[in-house]
Design a protein around this motif. Structure first.
Motif, mmCIF file in Angstrom:
data_model
loop_
_atom_site.group_PDB
_atom_site.id
_atom_site.type_symbol
_atom_site.label_atom_id
_atom_site.label_comp_id
_atom_site.label_asym_id
_atom_site.label_seq_id
_atom_site.Cartn_x
_atom_site.Cartn_y
_atom_site.Cartn_z
ATOM 1 N N UNK A 180 -9.731 -3.854 -1.210
ATOM 2 C CA UNK A 180 -10.872 -3.364 -0.449
ATOM 3 C C UNK A 180 -11.306 -4.453 0.533
ATOM 4 N N UNK A 181 -11.519 -4.058 1.767
ATOM 5 C CA UNK A 181 -12.044 -5.009 2.755
ATOM 6 C C UNK A 181 -13.355 -4.457 3.288
ATOM 7 N N UNK A 182 -14.427 -5.195 3.035
ATOM 8 C CA UNK A 182 -15.751 -4.765 3.483
ATOM 9 C C UNK A 182 -16.085 -5.516 4.769
ATOM 10 N N UNK A 183 -16.355 -4.766 5.821
ATOM 11 C CA UNK A 183 -16.655 -5.391 7.112
ATOM 12 C C UNK A 183 -18.108 -5.110 7.469
ATOM 13 N N UNK A 184 -18.931 -6.158 7.398
ATOM 14 C CA UNK A 184 -20.346 -5.986 7.716
ATOM 15 C C UNK A 184 -20.573 -6.221 9.208
ATOM 16 N N UNK A 227 -9.606 -11.847 9.796
ATOM 17 C CA UNK A 227 -8.758 -10.721 9.386
ATOM 18 C C UNK A 227 -7.307 -11.168 9.218
ATOM 19 N N UNK A 228 -6.906 -12.161 9.990
ATOM 20 C CA UNK A 228 -5.556 -12.699 9.825
ATOM 21 C C UNK A 228 -5.443 -13.375 8.461
ATOM 22 N N UNK A 229 -6.471 -14.149 8.118
ATOM 23 C CA UNK A 229 -6.490 -14.797 6.808
ATOM 24 C C UNK A 229 -6.373 -13.751 5.701
ATOM 25 N N UNK A 230 -7.151 -12.684 5.821
ATOM 26 C CA UNK A 230 -7.118 -11.642 4.803
ATOM 27 C C UNK A 230 -5.723 -11.011 4.728
ATOM 28 N N UNK A 231 -5.140 -10.708 5.889
ATOM 29 C CA UNK A 231 -3.808 -10.091 5.910
ATOM 30 C C UNK A 231 -2.793 -10.994 5.222
ATOM 31 N N UNK A 232 -2.847 -12.269 5.529
ATOM 32 C CA UNK A 232 -1.864 -13.193 4.945
ATOM 33 C C UNK A 232 -2.045 -13.322 3.442
ATOM 34 N N UNK A 233 -3.286 -13.299 3.002
ATOM 35 C CA UNK A 233 -3.526 -13.401 1.559
ATOM 36 C C UNK A 233 -3.026 -12.141 0.851
ATOM 37 N N UNK A 234 -3.295 -10.994 1.431
ATOM 38 C CA UNK A 234 -2.846 -9.741 0.810
ATOM 39 C C UNK A 234 -1.319 -9.710 0.742
ATOM 40 N N UNK A 235 -0.677 -10.008 1.853
ATOM 41 C CA UNK A 235 0.783 -9.898 1.898
ATOM 42 C C UNK A 235 1.442 -10.986 1.046
ATOM 43 N N UNK A 280 -0.815 1.578 2.178
ATOM 44 C CA UNK A 280 -1.367 2.575 1.249
ATOM 45 C C UNK A 280 -2.269 1.957 0.192
ATOM 46 N N UNK A 281 -2.205 0.646 0.050
ATOM 47 C CA UNK A 281 -3.031 -0.031 -0.956
ATOM 48 C C UNK A 281 -4.308 -0.622 -0.362
ATOM 49 N N UNK A 282 -4.484 -0.401 0.942
ATOM 50 C CA UNK A 282 -5.606 -1.057 1.616
ATOM 51 C C UNK A 282 -6.647 -0.054 2.087
ATOM 52 N N UNK A 283 -7.908 -0.359 1.757
ATOM 53 C CA UNK A 283 -9.021 0.428 2.278
ATOM 54 C C UNK A 283 -10.025 -0.552 2.892
ATOM 55 N N UNK A 319 -13.895 4.335 7.758
ATOM 56 C CA UNK A 319 -12.926 3.910 6.735
ATOM 57 C C UNK A 319 -11.559 3.808 7.392
ATOM 58 N N UNK A 320 -10.832 2.766 7.048
ATOM 59 C CA UNK A 320 -9.478 2.600 7.560
ATOM 60 C C UNK A 320 -8.539 2.409 6.379
ATOM 61 N N UNK A 321 -7.339 3.000 6.446
ATOM 62 C CA UNK A 321 -6.378 2.759 5.389
ATOM 63 C C UNK A 321 -5.345 3.859 5.324
ATOM 64 N N UNK A 322 -4.277 3.582 4.579
ATOM 65 C CA UNK A 322 -3.215 4.569 4.445
ATOM 66 C C UNK A 322 -3.436 5.475 3.251
ATOM 67 N N UNK A 323 -4.391 5.129 2.409
ATOM 68 C CA UNK A 323 -4.558 5.886 1.175
ATOM 69 C C UNK A 323 -5.725 6.857 1.205
ATOM 70 N N UNK A 324 -6.177 7.235 2.380
ATOM 71 C CA UNK A 324 -7.319 8.135 2.471
ATOM 72 C C UNK A 324 -6.919 9.548 2.062
ATOM 73 N N UNK A 325 -7.751 10.170 1.225
ATOM 74 C CA UNK A 325 -7.468 11.549 0.822
ATOM 75 C C UNK A 325 -8.080 12.544 1.788
ATOM 76 N N UNK A 326 -9.101 12.115 2.497
ATOM 77 C CA UNK A 326 -9.657 12.945 3.570
ATOM 78 C C UNK A 326 -9.642 12.101 4.821
#
Lengths: 479, 398
Positions: free
Chosen positions: B38-42, B247-255, B305-308, B337-344
């Motif tokens: 989960x990535x929360x962007x304030x 966001x680059x830091x977050x991407x690198x940590x996730x991957x 698909x694992x990222x929201x 909301x952004x992500x590959x796993x959205x159901x709606x």
């Protein structure tokens, strides 16, 4: 049978504990074992000293400050914002200096408590100035008087929207917080009490010269039912009714206990304090006297168990090694970075305190701060509160300049004379200094970390680096 | 046909936002580990939602905003009534790809218009009359750590923690970049203290242990994250501003496979009392280009698909513009909301009703805590009731 030196140690430890809690740490070279504790307590509480009023803004400036900034030309608005901000920074600095230098330290410590209790924020430095005066002047006085003055201060009236609390449109904000946070606490009133009390507080307002005014036309003088009593109550009546409740004394005594004794409350002790407080008619000096002269205050479980608040930490540094920031802005930057800025509490509930002061980043910050100050290192850190403020200004450059200034060059002046005089580098300075400034002996591990950090053993620099390292220890965060 | 077209009429839109009752998750035992991120962007400062998702066919909108409205022909249309701000071209592409969902009018009862207070409410997930000294993600951290210890479950990409990341018994970890934190904990003094303590710990007081536990957890977390982060360096070029770096830091940590579930990041500057047009353009450019690159990175590395990710702001702004070509503090706002796993996907409920205002402000139709409950339960597989101290209905977007 105890040996003389052990009794002496025990006495010194008690004194240290007393000064940590009643003040901001033991001042070097001031405690002689000839004094008795009860005399020291009496002196701390009843010391007569001339009251210094802190002034940064004049009455003439109030109107200017209250002007509608949005309707001004951009440049004028920008200048005014900067002027306002400068005054607030100045007031913060003056207040902090009082905590460091005042001969009546307990009054300043207690004012800090009231600041967290009657937590309030204003965009008007004149209001701030009035507010600070009220909590400092009444810090050791009578709680009832303090409550009434705060309730009528422009700062609080504005912060809790009582200017908008009018007969036709009651605003419950002040009525709610005065019960929930300032006097009796949750569970001792009903929603109906709040609704009716809000009606009683209608008309509590301030005028253009920042003085309290009772606006009769806006006051709802109808009959109200509050705490089971019926009458044409006004705001003063409600405050009196709150003070009449024993729950009020208990609520305040509990909070004072948490601040001065232990985050974990001992209900027996608090009940004792609450009775003293109530029966004295809310005499704050009597309440504090009951704490510091009790036996339980000195119990081992109450010593060294509290995490210093950032302001206690910062003031505490200067009690050991007097130092000054060359620029006030650095002072505010450090307060923000540590998570407690005077005149800028997070909300009306004040700072949560206790363990809440410490997380990974605030602990690391505390552990490198003494060095950063002493060596005037750049502190590459952006405090959170600043981000919040940056965007409340239409032009980022005002707050940004505070950060950039602070980050680039924190300039300090240290006065080492007292500590260098007191300690002798030929003896074990690490042990001597830590015995003096830490509340309980650090572990061997901590001591050896400090020893390894001492780079030079020429007498003066050894004392200096030992002091800096000891003040960086996790143990130093406690009092 | 675009994916979003399955929701159309207003009645249906509100209905499909929530799960039918019989489908609500039962109190099954929740697994404490999840590979979901989960990535929360304030969006700090109170983003003007009406100029973000623009009701470009509504006369009331243009009437309320003679100076700062977004002209109809510049809007990027999402459907017949709502369109994106023209600087959000990359988000428009993501939307067309089906990686975006949008919920309008999110807020809470008795809204507070102070930045600080409203941010407290959103971050602590309190009601507007309560003061809670811990954050909703911090309490998530508390709860999950009570099942199995993970000091790096929650990272805030900043120098310090916001209320959102502070729990009652534990906290998230703040770091601006892994190297910086690693350097800070690697000084001889700190290394020595962290090491020695575990060997000789013996303290009377709870708080001494607490300080040393915090120190030693910080040191090991900093090392773990720094070492692990070396596994993957993004080949994509993220924009060169703070949000891009974060966001680059977050991407690198996730991957790289760091065991963090929640990332928290702030983009500030949305308090647009005047000169709104220029500032929003600049901020939306930053937001849009960064999220687009981030999503590309996730996709290329099989994580999409694992990222929201979702955006929120402490409040929206008033419908009526002010006299300084800006807007003042308001109430309800949309959440992306952004992500590959959205159901709606697409626009999940009606846009704001400009003819039914509360003192000039939008009325909320979705409580933000329903969204938190949904994310906690259905995305992070956590017990939302315990974390939020209340049970809220779940929505169906994940």
């Amino acid at each position: 049978m105890k040996s003389v030196s052990r009794i002496d140690m025990e006495f010194q430890d008690k004194i240290k504990h007393l000064y940590n809690r009643a003040c901001f740490g033991v001042p070097l070279n001031t405690v002689s074992s000839k004094q008795e504790i009860k005399d020291i307590i009496h002196h701390l509480i009843y010391a007569k000293s001339t009251h210094t009023t802190l002034q940064v803004a004049s009455l003439e400036e109030v109107e200017k400050l209250q002007a509608d900034i949005k309707s001004m030309p951009k440049e004028t608005a920008k200048e005014l914002r900067k002027a306002i901000r400068d005054r607030q920074v100045q007031l913060n600095q003056l207040w902090l200096e009082q905590m460091v230098n005042s001969s009546n330290t307990l009054q300043e410590k207690m004012a800090l408590f009231w600041h967290g209790h009657f937590a309030c924020r204003s965009s008007n430095p004149f209001f701030d100035q009035q507010y600070v005066e009220i909590i400092r002047k009444n810090a050791l006085g009578n709680f009832g008087t303090l409550l009434k003055e705060i309730s009528k201060s422009p700062s609080m009236l504005q912060f809790l929207n009582n200017q908008q609390n009018k007969k036709e449109h009651p605003n419950e904000n002040f009525a709610r917080e005065v019960m929930e946070l300032f006097t009796i606490g949750r569970g001792n009133y009903t929603e109906h009490d709040i609704k009716e009390a809000a009606r009683a507080f209608t008309g509590f307002a301030f005028d253009k010269s920042a003085q309290f005014i009772f606006r009769k036309k806006q006051h709802d003088d109808g009959v109200k039912l509050i705490f089971g009593k019926t009458g044409n109550f006004d705001g003063d009546d409600v405050l009196e009714m709150l003070l009449e409740k024993k729950e009020c004394a208990h609520f305040i005594a509990t909070k004072v206990y948490r601040f001065f004794v232990n985050d974990v409350v001992n209900e027996n002790n608090v009940q004792q304090l609450s009775d003293v407080f109530y029966n004295s008619g809310y005499d704050i000096q009597k309440l504090l006297h009951a704490i510091f002269s009790s036996n339980w205050f000195y119990n081992i479980e109450n010593r060294g168990c509290k995490i210093k608040s950032p302001i206690e930490l910062l003031v505490g540094y200067t009690r050991i090694i007097p130092f000054q920031f060359t620029d006030n802005k650095s002072n505010v930057f450090i307060q923000k970075s540590l998570g407690q800025e005077l005149l800028n509490p997070p909300n009306v509930a004040g700072w949560p305190g206790g363990k809440n002061w410490i997380d990974s980043s605030s602990l690391l910050f505390r552990m490198r701060l003494p060095q950063a100050l002493y060596f005037e290192q750049a502190i590459n850190f952006t405090p959170k509160a600043t981000i919040a403020e940056v965007y409340s200004y239409t032009n980022n450059t005002i707050m940004d300049s505070y950060i950039k200034f602070a980050v680039k060059k924190i300039k300090t002046q240290f006065d080492w004379s007292a500590i260098v005089q007191q300690f002798n580098a030929s003896s074990d300075v690490v042990k001597d200094i830590s015995n003096t400034i830490l509340i309980s002996p650090p572990s061997q591990a901590s001591l050896s970390a400090v020893r390894k950090s001492i780079e030079s053993y020429t007498s003066e620099s050894a004392i200096k680096s030992a002091a800096i390292s000891i003040m960086s220890l996790p143990e130093y965060q406690l009092c | 046909m675009k994916r979003r077209t399955f929701i159309k009429t207003s009645a249906l839109a509100t209905a499909t936002l929530y799960l039918p009752n019989f489908l609500k998750a039962s109190e099954e035992v929740l697994k404490t580990t999840t590979n979901k991120k989960l990535i929360v962007i304030q969006l700090a400062g109170g983003n003007d939602g009406l100029n973000t998702v623009v009701p470009y066919n509504n006369d009331l909108y243009y009437k309320a905003r003679p100076q700062i409205s977004i002209p109809k022909n510049e809007v990027l249309p999402l459907d017949a009534s709502l369109g994106l701000h023209p600087m959000m071209t990359e988000i428009m592409d993501l939307y067309n790809d089906g990686s975006v969902a949008l919920i309008n009018n999110v807020g809470y009862p008795e809204p507070d218009r102070s930045h600080f207070r409203s941010m407290d409410i959103w971050q602590s997930a309190s009601g507007s009359r309560e003061y809670i000294a811990s954050g909703w993600l911090g309490r998530f951290h508390d709860l999950q750590n009570s099942f199995s210890a993970n000091d790096t479950l929650l990272l805030e990409i900043d120098d310090s923690l916001s209320l959102a990341s502070k729990g009652n018994s534990s906290n998230g970890l703040a770091l601006k970049d892994p190297k910086k934190l690693f350097n800070e904990v690697s000084t001889p003094f700190i290394t020595q203290l962290g090491k020695n303590y575990t060997a000789t710990a013996d303290h009377n007081h709870d708080n001494v242990s607490y300080l040393y536990q915090t120190l030693s957890a910080t040191i090991s977390s900093a090392k773990y994250i720094y070492q692990t982060s070396k596994i993957f360096h993004s080949a994509l070029s993220y924009p060169d501003h703070e949000f891009g770096h974060s966001m680059k830091t977050i991407a690198e940590l996730i991957i790289s496979g760091v065991n963090t579930s929640v990332y928290y990041v702030t983009l500030g500057g949305f308090d647009t009392h005047f000169n709104q047009k220029k500032r929003q353009e600049n901020l939306f450019k930053q937001l849009s280009e960064t999220i687009s690159i981030f999503m590309k990175d996730m996709k290329a590395n099989g994580k999409i698909d694992d990222v929201l990710a979702f955006t929120f702001s402490e409040f929206g702004r008033r419908v009526q513009e002010n006299a300084s070509e800006g807007t003042d503090h308001g109430t309800a706002n949309q959440i992306f909301f952004f992500g590959g796993g959205l159901k709606q996907k697409g626009i999940l409920n009606d846009g704001p009703n400009l003819s039914d205002l509360d003192n000039g402000d939008l009325k909320y139709t979705v409580d933000f805590r329903h969204i938190y409950a949904t994310i906690l339960r259905k995305w992070l597989n956590a017990n939302d009731n315990l974390i939020l101290g209340n049970s809220f209905p779940y929505l169906s977007f994940v």
